[in-house]
Design a protein around this motif. Structure first.
Motif, mmCIF file in Angstrom:
data_model
loop_
_atom_site.group_PDB
_atom_site.id
_atom_site.type_symbol
_atom_site.label_atom_id
_atom_site.label_comp_id
_atom_site.label_asym_id
_atom_site.label_seq_id
_atom_site.Cartn_x
_atom_site.Cartn_y
_atom_site.Cartn_z
ATOM 1 N N PHE A 104 1.113 -1.196 -0.077
ATOM 2 C CA PHE A 104 0.338 -0.391 -0.041
ATOM 3 C C PHE A 104 1.213 1.393 -0.392
ATOM 4 C CE2 PHE A 104 -2.942 -3.096 1.659
ATOM 5 C CZ PHE A 104 -3.983 -2.413 1.292
ATOM 6 N N SER B 259 1.956 1.951 -3.727
ATOM 7 C CA SER B 259 0.786 2.359 -4.296
ATOM 8 C C SER B 259 1.173 4.042 -4.163
ATOM 9 C CB SER B 259 -0.500 1.419 -3.849
ATOM 10 O OG SER B 259 -0.342 0.593 -4.593
ATOM 11 N N LEU B 260 0.634 3.956 -2.745
ATOM 12 C CA LEU B 260 0.861 5.755 -2.416
ATOM 13 C C LEU B 260 1.789 6.694 -3.078
ATOM 14 C CD1 LEU B 260 -0.529 7.598 -0.705
ATOM 15 C CD2 LEU B 260 1.099 7.157 1.099
ATOM 16 N N ALA C 151 -6.071 -0.810 3.477
ATOM 17 C CA ALA C 151 -4.645 -1.524 4.187
ATOM 18 C C ALA C 151 -5.345 -1.453 5.597
ATOM 19 C CB ALA C 151 -3.700 -0.637 4.640
ATOM 20 N N ASN D 277 -14.139 0.459 -5.388
ATOM 21 C CA ASN D 277 -12.921 1.078 -6.252
ATOM 22 C C ASN D 277 -13.286 0.778 -8.115
ATOM 23 O OD1 ASN D 277 -10.536 2.219 -4.727
ATOM 24 N ND2 ASN D 277 -11.611 0.428 -3.474
ATOM 25 N N SER E 24 -8.837 5.854 0.538
ATOM 26 C CA SER E 24 -9.520 4.402 -0.577
ATOM 27 C C SER E 24 -8.043 3.376 0.221
ATOM 28 C CB SER E 24 -9.378 4.609 -2.321
ATOM 29 O OG SER E 24 -9.222 3.514 -2.338
ATOM 30 N N LEU E 25 -6.820 4.189 0.371
ATOM 31 C CA LEU E 25 -5.827 2.930 0.368
ATOM 32 C C LEU E 25 -5.820 2.889 2.013
ATOM 33 C CD1 LEU E 25 -2.441 4.644 -1.752
ATOM 34 C CD2 LEU E 25 -4.003 2.819 -2.034
#
Length: 337
Positions: free
Chosen positions: A12, A15-16, A46, A191, A41-42
């Motif tokens: 995660f 991705s960020l 997570a 999502n 959303s992340l």
């Protein structure tokens, strides 16, 4: 820290970081909106995945994350107690108990650590999820000769204990873990749908994500209150448990999903065009004209209205086309030059 939890956090965070790298390519005020959207959303994904994957009855993970997912109920006490069975020697130590969805974690740390010519620093786990036998793990702890405080707490959660804590927390862990996995699937669907022109269904799935998280907390609270509390006496002190960080983080995430889902449902009822503009979706010429110019600038060029251009632009004809036009209409002023 458990390696599975470390992998989840790394995925995660990666991705960020990737999104932050591409963030400068987003125009105007939409940059802030997309940043908030992706971070939220992340964070939700997570939290749900970390709570379920490390203590779920669907995965036979060899260990629990003692500092995160096992902290659904926690307790700690500092006291003087006996160190070994059938011994009159006492020690001063801190005893910690962490109860998760798939087992318990017991810590024993001496104050100071060096006592009785030994280093007193224990961290023991006992699991009850599918594929594991709590009674066998407790029997192995007896054979290893673990300290008396560790064995005392582990015995309270054994299947044969009159306290009934084993069935109580095992039932709570199974139902809570199952509902959290459903919440994670709803998060994935939310999502996907929010990236398509079906925002109303995406908001419904986001609302379902929060509802299933709160439902899991309800199952955990109800199952853990089925039996009266069992006294945990260690030396001259009592060990009391209370809701841990994992419980409150899940509660916060569930409420956040519910609020965001309700807000999107209301926005879709009141101003659906504005909601679609925020999510960078084509809603026709009328909606684009109502949107903020900076927000509209984020849309794909083929979705923009010709009304954005302040003045008409003339497209010159090719030289061959001009000559052909003059041959057909020689009397026009432009052809006379």
């Amino acid at each position: 820290m458990d390696t599975t939890l470390a992998v989840i956090i790394a995925i995660f965070l990666t991705s960020l970081i990737i999104f932050i790298i591409i963030l400068p390519g987003i125009r105007g005020k939409m940059r802030l909106f997309w940043m908030l959207r992706v971070v939220t959303s992340l964070f939700i994904g997570a939290v749900i995945l970390a709570q379920t994957s490390l203590s779920s009855c669907m995965f036979n993970s060899p260990t629990l994350a003692a500092n995160f997912s096992s902290e659904w109920s926690v307790g700690q006490v500092s006291t003087n107690m006996s160190y070994k069975a059938f011994s009159s020697e006492w020690i001063s130590a801190d005893v910690g108990l962490q109860i998760g969805l798939g087992g318990i974690n017991i810590t024993l740390t001496g104050t100071p650590v060096q006592q009785l010519n030994e280093i007193i620093n224990y961290n023991e786990e006992f699991t009850w999820h599918l594929g594991e036998n709590y009674a066998e793990e407790y029997a192995e702890a007896l054979e290893k000769g673990l300290p008396d405080p560790v064995l005392y707490l582990a015995e309270k959660f054994s299947p044969n204990s009159p306290c009934g804590l084993h069935g109580q927390y095992r039932l709570a862990g199974h139902y809570t873990s199952a509902t959290l996995w459903v919440a994670f699937l709803c998060w994935l669907l939310a999502n996907v749908m929010l990236s398509m022109p079906v925002l109303v269904y995406g908001s419904h799935m986001l609302l379902a994500t929060g509802i299933f998280q709160l439902l899991g907390l309800f199952f955990f609270s109800m199952a853990t209150s089925l039996t009266p509390p069992c006294p945990l006496r260690l030396g001259s002190a009592m060990l009391h448990t209370h809701r841990g960080p994992a419980f409150w983080i899940t509660l916060t995430t569930g409420l956040l999903c519910v609020l965001l889902g309700l807000a999107m449902v209301v926005a879709h009822r009141i101003q659906p065009h504005r909601l679609k503009v925020l999510f960078s979706q084509s809603v026709g010429e009328h909606a684009v004209l109502e949107g903020n110019p900076e927000e509209v600038g984020f849309l794909s060029p083929r979705y923009r209205s010709t009304a954005e251009s302040p003045e008409p632009q003339d497209i010159p004809l090719s030289e061959a086309s001009s000559k052909a036009h003059c041959e057909e209409h020689p009397r026009e002023p432009n052809c006379a030059l």
